[in-house]
Scaffold this active site. Sequence first.
Site, short mmCIF file in Angstrom:
data_model
loop_
_atom_site.label_atom_id
_atom_site.label_comp_id
_atom_site.label_asym_id
_atom_site.label_seq_id
_atom_site.Cartn_x
_atom_site.Cartn_y
_atom_site.Cartn_z
N ILE A 137 0.86 -1.18 0.00
CA ILE A 137 0.00 0.00 0.00
C ILE A 137 0.90 1.23 0.00
O ILE A 137 1.69 1.42 0.92
CB ILE A 137 -0.96 0.00 1.21
CG1 ILE A 137 -1.91 -1.20 1.13
CG2 ILE A 137 -1.75 1.30 1.25
CD1 ILE A 137 -2.77 -1.25 -0.11
N LYS A 138 0.77 2.02 -1.04
CA LYS A 138 1.62 3.20 -1.18
C LYS A 138 1.02 4.37 -0.41
O LYS A 138 -0.15 4.75 -0.62
CB LYS A 138 1.80 3.56 -2.66
CG LYS A 138 2.87 4.62 -2.89
CD LYS A 138 2.95 5.04 -4.34
CE LYS A 138 3.61 4.00 -5.21
NZ LYS A 138 3.89 4.53 -6.57
N ILE A 139 1.83 4.94 0.48
CA ILE A 139 1.38 5.99 1.40
C ILE A 139 2.36 7.15 1.35
O ILE A 139 3.58 6.94 1.42
CB ILE A 139 1.29 5.44 2.84
CG1 ILE A 139 0.21 4.36 2.92
CG2 ILE A 139 1.03 6.55 3.84
CD1 ILE A 139 0.09 3.71 4.29
#
Length: 347
Positions: A137-139
């Site tokens: 999950i890119k944050i």
Amino acid sequence: MATTALQALCSSGIHISSDTAEYHQIPEFKEYLSDATTNPSLVLAAVSKPEYADIVQDAVQFARGRLPAASVTETTALALDRALVQVGAEISKIVPGRVSVSVDPRIANDAEAMIRKGLTLVSLLEELGIPRHRILIKIPATYEGICAAQALEHPAAGAGAPIHTNMTLVFGRVQALACAQAGVAVISPFIGRVKDWWDAQGAPAAGLAQHPGVLLVQGIRAAYAAHGYAGKTQIMAAGFRAVDEIVELGKYGVAGGPDVVTLPPHLLDGLRMRENLALPLEFEPSPVDVAATPAYFGGADAAEGAAAYARDILHEMIAAVKVPEGLAKFSADAQILEDLVKQKVLN
């Protein structure tokens, strides 16, 4: 024996990730790729083309079926998430490793919202048959983003399996150290935008060996090795502007460069066209004063760590300027993508 830069990079131990949502372009480079990254801007670029237009319509149909009595806002939100994960799922059929799917950049300063969005995206990906170990999950690497990533990576007992994260918009060593202290899986320093910053500060022109983005990754590598983070938090270099930058960063292999580089098709092709390179060279890291590094995360006093982070980010300055700038661009594209989805919902 002559080799291409792309082959040499692979043989150096650095993994290569595809950086596009246009998954029809990926198979051409499949033999070189381990992972893939996406973001709302890349998805917007893809679905704006006829060959990917069905993604949005299919996502809207999914949302209507899942939430038949929902409002337009609720249906649009679910359809938008479904479109993002559908692209990730299609790419996962091509590459063998992990696929990064982004949370909405417009919530980059709301830790709880990013945690909820991460859980939603993982759930939707798992419904499509993508196991959790293949998902990042890119944050955005805001302070709140790092807090959200820490919560996803290290859930409380009984709260489910870990969700691994890829921290994007990393511009400085303070962010990189904070992310590693928080126990995130991957950080993504933006090579080209780091150089943009230093150019804007009037830094004198220098050769590739003094490229600020290259030096940042080398400094992070040295710091991670000194602190014992190597092998725990990976460095995925991103945002390259030219083949020469990739070659320069890769010349020391993993020992002095990133674990992964994520590249769009035109740069993959440029590396494939570049010949007669031998990698890697021996890397001699700069000394790192481990004792002088504050505990931004994981220390005895969380408030003290937060204050130290805020202080050092302002002192380093680059992230304080470049993160909001990057978020503004990603957020504008996310809004355009949402408006496109909403229009389909209303039709």
